[in-house]
Write a protein that holds these residues in place. Structure first.
Motif, PDB file in Angstrom:
ATOM      1  N   LEU A 230       0.849  -1.187   0.000  1.00  0.00           N
ATOM      2  CA  LEU A 230       0.000   0.000   0.000  1.00  0.00           C
ATOM      3  C   LEU A 230       0.883   1.235   0.000  1.00  0.00           C
ATOM      4  O   LEU A 230       1.688   1.436   0.897  1.00  0.00           O
ATOM      5  N   ASN A 231       0.726   2.057  -1.048  1.00  0.00           N
ATOM      6  CA  ASN A 231       1.461   3.308  -1.139  1.00  0.00           C
ATOM      7  C   ASN A 231       0.450   4.448  -1.011  1.00  0.00           C
ATOM      8  O   ASN A 231      -0.269   4.752  -1.967  1.00  0.00           O
ATOM      9  N   ASN A 232       0.378   5.018   0.196  1.00  0.00           N
ATOM     10  CA  ASN A 232      -0.595   6.084   0.448  1.00  0.00           C
ATOM     11  C   ASN A 232      -0.290   7.339  -0.352  1.00  0.00           C
ATOM     12  O   ASN A 232      -1.203   8.046  -0.773  1.00  0.00           O
ATOM     13  N   GLU A 233       0.979   7.624  -0.572  1.00  0.00           N
ATOM     14  CA  GLU A 233       1.351   8.829  -1.314  1.00  0.00           C
ATOM     15  C   GLU A 233       0.853   8.764  -2.758  1.00  0.00           C
ATOM     16  O   GLU A 233       0.345   9.736  -3.295  1.00  0.00           O
ATOM     17  N   ARG A 234       0.981   7.608  -3.372  1.00  0.00           N
ATOM     18  CA  ARG A 234       0.511   7.427  -4.752  1.00  0.00           C
ATOM     19  C   ARG A 234      -0.953   7.016  -4.814  1.00  0.00           C
ATOM     20  O   ARG A 234      -1.511   6.903  -5.897  1.00  0.00           O
ATOM     21  N   GLN A 235      -1.540   6.713  -3.656  1.00  0.00           N
ATOM     22  CA  GLN A 235      -2.910   6.216  -3.567  1.00  0.00           C
ATOM     23  C   GLN A 235      -3.054   4.976  -4.451  1.00  0.00           C
ATOM     24  O   GLN A 235      -3.904   4.900  -5.334  1.00  0.00           O
ATOM     25  N   GLN A 236      -2.200   3.980  -4.176  1.00  0.00           N
ATOM     26  CA  GLN A 236      -2.126   2.805  -5.017  1.00  0.00           C
ATOM     27  C   GLN A 236      -1.792   1.577  -4.177  1.00  0.00           C
ATOM     28  O   GLN A 236      -1.087   1.673  -3.175  1.00  0.00           O
ATOM     29  N   VAL A 237      -2.328   0.424  -4.571  1.00  0.00           N
ATOM     30  CA  VAL A 237      -1.914  -0.853  -3.993  1.00  0.00           C
ATOM     31  C   VAL A 237      -1.353  -1.715  -5.117  1.00  0.00           C
ATOM     32  O   VAL A 237      -1.686  -1.539  -6.285  1.00  0.00           O
ATOM     33  N   SER A 238      -0.496  -2.643  -4.743  1.00  0.00           N
ATOM     34  CA  SER A 238       0.007  -3.613  -5.705  1.00  0.00           C
ATOM     35  C   SER A 238       0.106  -4.965  -5.008  1.00  0.00           C
ATOM     36  O   SER A 238       0.378  -5.043  -3.810  1.00  0.00           O
ATOM     37  N   PHE A 239      -0.154  -6.012  -5.766  1.00  0.00           N
ATOM     38  CA  PHE A 239      -0.046  -7.371  -5.259  1.00  0.00           C
ATOM     39  C   PHE A 239       0.017  -8.325  -6.437  1.00  0.00           C
ATOM     40  O   PHE A 239      -0.232  -7.949  -7.583  1.00  0.00           O
ATOM     41  N   VAL A 240       0.370  -9.569  -6.152  1.00  0.00           N
ATOM     42  CA  VAL A 240       0.463 -10.590  -7.190  1.00  0.00           C
ATOM     43  C   VAL A 240      -0.777 -11.461  -7.109  1.00  0.00           C
ATOM     44  O   VAL A 240      -1.131 -11.970  -6.048  1.00  0.00           O
ATOM     45  N   TYR A 241      -1.435 -11.624  -8.260  1.00  0.00           N
ATOM     46  CA  TYR A 241      -2.576 -12.534  -8.361  1.00  0.00           C
ATOM     47  C   TYR A 241      -2.511 -13.223  -9.722  1.00  0.00           C
ATOM     48  O   TYR A 241      -2.304 -12.566 -10.740  1.00  0.00           O
ATOM     49  N   ASP A 242      -2.670 -14.529  -9.729  1.00  0.00           N
ATOM     50  CA  ASP A 242      -2.586 -15.312 -10.966  1.00  0.00           C
ATOM     51  C   ASP A 242      -1.272 -15.060 -11.698  1.00  0.00           C
ATOM     52  O   ASP A 242      -1.248 -14.880 -12.925  1.00  0.00           O
ATOM     53  N   ASP A 243      -0.185 -15.008 -10.960  1.00  0.00           N
ATOM     54  CA  ASP A 243       1.154 -14.786 -11.509  1.00  0.00           C
ATOM     55  C   ASP A 243       1.306 -13.460 -12.247  1.00  0.00           C
ATOM     56  O   ASP A 243       2.177 -13.305 -13.100  1.00  0.00           O
ATOM     57  N   LYS A 244       0.435 -12.483 -11.925  1.00  0.00           N
ATOM     58  CA  LYS A 244       0.533 -11.144 -12.506  1.00  0.00           C
ATOM     59  C   LYS A 244       0.689 -10.140 -11.379  1.00  0.00           C
ATOM     60  O   LYS A 244       0.006 -10.238 -10.360  1.00  0.00           O
ATOM     61  N   VAL A 245       1.575  -9.177 -11.576  1.00  0.00           N
ATOM     62  CA  VAL A 245       1.689  -8.076 -10.618  1.00  0.00           C
ATOM     63  C   VAL A 245       0.645  -7.040 -10.998  1.00  0.00           C
ATOM     64  O   VAL A 245       0.647  -6.525 -12.115  1.00  0.00           O
ATOM     65  N   LEU A 246      -0.261  -6.768 -10.079  1.00  0.00           N
ATOM     66  CA  LEU A 246      -1.337  -5.805 -10.314  1.00  0.00           C
ATOM     67  C   LEU A 246      -1.037  -4.508  -9.580  1.00  0.00           C
ATOM     68  O   LEU A 246      -0.622  -4.532  -8.427  1.00  0.00           O
ATOM     69  N   HIS A 247      -1.252  -3.395 -10.250  1.00  0.00           N
ATOM     70  CA  HIS A 247      -1.118  -2.068  -9.662  1.00  0.00           C
ATOM     71  C   HIS A 247      -2.486  -1.396  -9.802  1.00  0.00           C
ATOM     72  O   HIS A 247      -2.925  -1.116 -10.924  1.00  0.00           O
ATOM     73  N   LEU A 248      -3.147  -1.188  -8.677  1.00  0.00           N
ATOM     74  CA  LEU A 248      -4.492  -0.642  -8.685  1.00  0.00           C
ATOM     75  C   LEU A 248      -4.504   0.742  -8.050  1.00  0.00           C
ATOM     76  O   LEU A 248      -3.926   0.938  -6.983  1.00  0.00           O
ATOM     77  N   ASP A 249      -5.171   1.663  -8.690  1.00  0.00           N
ATOM     78  CA  ASP A 249      -5.277   3.032  -8.185  1.00  0.00           C
ATOM     79  C   ASP A 249      -6.529   3.185  -7.342  1.00  0.00           C
ATOM     80  O   ASP A 249      -7.551   2.530  -7.595  1.00  0.00           O
ATOM     81  N   GLN A 250      -6.449   4.066  -6.360  1.00  0.00           N
ATOM     82  CA  GLN A 250      -7.595   4.278  -5.477  1.00  0.00           C
ATOM     83  C   GLN A 250      -8.768   4.852  -6.258  1.00  0.00           C
ATOM     84  O   GLN A 250      -8.618   5.734  -7.090  1.00  0.00           O
ATOM     85  N   GLY A 251      -9.935   4.306  -5.997  1.00  0.00           N
ATOM     86  CA  GLY A 251     -11.153   4.756  -6.648  1.00  0.00           C
ATOM     87  C   GLY A 251     -12.162   5.236  -5.627  1.00  0.00           C
ATOM     88  O   GLY A 251     -11.880   5.313  -4.434  1.00  0.00           O
ATOM     89  N   LEU A 252     -13.357   5.530  -6.095  1.00  0.00           N
ATOM     90  CA  LEU A 252     -14.420   6.001  -5.215  1.00  0.00           C
ATOM     91  C   LEU A 252     -14.980   4.842  -4.405  1.00  0.00           C
ATOM     92  O   LEU A 252     -15.118   3.726  -4.905  1.00  0.00           O
ATOM     93  N   SER A 253     -15.320   5.136  -3.156  1.00  0.00           N
ATOM     94  CA  SER A 253     -15.869   4.121  -2.274  1.00  0.00           C
ATOM     95  C   SER A 253     -16.803   4.783  -1.276  1.00  0.00           C
ATOM     96  O   SER A 253     -16.471   5.814  -0.697  1.00  0.00           O
ATOM     97  N   ALA A 254     -17.969   4.176  -1.085  1.00  0.00           N
ATOM     98  CA  ALA A 254     -18.906   4.696  -0.080  1.00  0.00           C
ATOM     99  C   ALA A 254     -18.382   4.404   1.324  1.00  0.00           C
ATOM    100  O   ALA A 254     -18.578   5.189   2.245  1.00  0.00           O
ATOM    101  N   SER A 255     -17.725   3.265   1.486  1.00  0.00           N
ATOM    102  CA  SER A 255     -17.096   2.942   2.771  1.00  0.00           C
ATOM    103  C   SER A 255     -15.883   2.068   2.512  1.00  0.00           C
ATOM    104  O   SER A 255     -15.822   1.334   1.534  1.00  0.00           O
ATOM    105  N   GLY A 256     -14.908   2.168   3.359  1.00  0.00           N
ATOM    106  CA  GLY A 256     -13.671   1.429   3.175  1.00  0.00           C
ATOM    107  C   GLY A 256     -12.792   2.073   2.128  1.00  0.00           C
ATOM    108  O   GLY A 256     -12.966   3.234   1.763  1.00  0.00           O
ATOM    109  N   ALA A 257     -11.826   1.293   1.637  1.00  0.00           N
ATOM    110  CA  ALA A 257     -10.898   1.776   0.609  1.00  0.00           C
ATOM    111  C   ALA A 257     -11.009   0.854  -0.593  1.00  0.00           C
ATOM    112  O   ALA A 257     -10.940  -0.372  -0.465  1.00  0.00           O
ATOM    113  N   ARG A 258     -11.185   1.433  -1.764  1.00  0.00           N
ATOM    114  CA  ARG A 258     -11.366   0.668  -2.996  1.00  0.00           C
ATOM    115  C   ARG A 258     -10.281   1.074  -3.993  1.00  0.00           C
ATOM    116  O   ARG A 258     -10.067   2.255  -4.246  1.00  0.00           O
ATOM    117  N   TYR A 259      -9.612   0.054  -4.554  1.00  0.00           N
ATOM    118  CA  TYR A 259      -8.560   0.277  -5.538  1.00  0.00           C
ATOM    119  C   TYR A 259      -8.899  -0.552  -6.771  1.00  0.00           C
ATOM    120  O   TYR A 259      -9.317  -1.705  -6.650  1.00  0.00           O
TER     121      TYR A 259
END
Length: 107
Positions: free
Chosen positions: A44-73
């Motif tokens: 979790l990179n709060n400065e970039r508002q981004q998360v990254s993780f590996v799923y299905d042997d792919k590195v995913l970089h997700l940007d923060q999006g709109l969320s009514a509650s919680g944090a959505r990337y």
């Protein structure tokens, strides 16, 4: 003088690159989740508002999006949604990782 300057410039540029990588790591938190008996490591990179993780042997970089509650990337295909100590990962609106619980949460 010119030879000395030609040698010094690449060294200085390499130092800047190393410094930038160090600063990037300082702003990144590593979160460990356990999802239905499968581990998930999220950076979790709060400065970039981004998360990254590996799923299905792919590195995913997700940007923060709109969320009514919680944090959505999202990247438009995958979604990582966290609220409190739990998280869910979606692929095209289908749950692919569920019941993810944060391990050793910091309070």
């Amino acid at each position: 003088m010119k030879k000395w300057l030609i040698t010094l410039v690449p060294v200085m540029l390499a130092g800047c690159s190393t410094y930038n990588q160090f600063v990037e790591r300082m702003h990144t938190d590593t979160l460990q989740y356990k999802c239905d008996d499968k581990p998930l490591t999220v950076n979790l990179n709060n400065e970039r508002q981004q998360v990254s993780f590996v799923y299905d042997d792919k590195v995913l970089h997700l940007d923060q999006g709109l969320s009514a509650s919680g944090a959505r990337y999202t990247d438009g295909i995958y979604v990582f949604w966290s609220k409190g100590d739990s998280a869910t990962v979606y692929h095209r609106d289908r749950v692919v990782l569920d019941n993810c619980q944060l391990q050793n949460p910091q309070r």
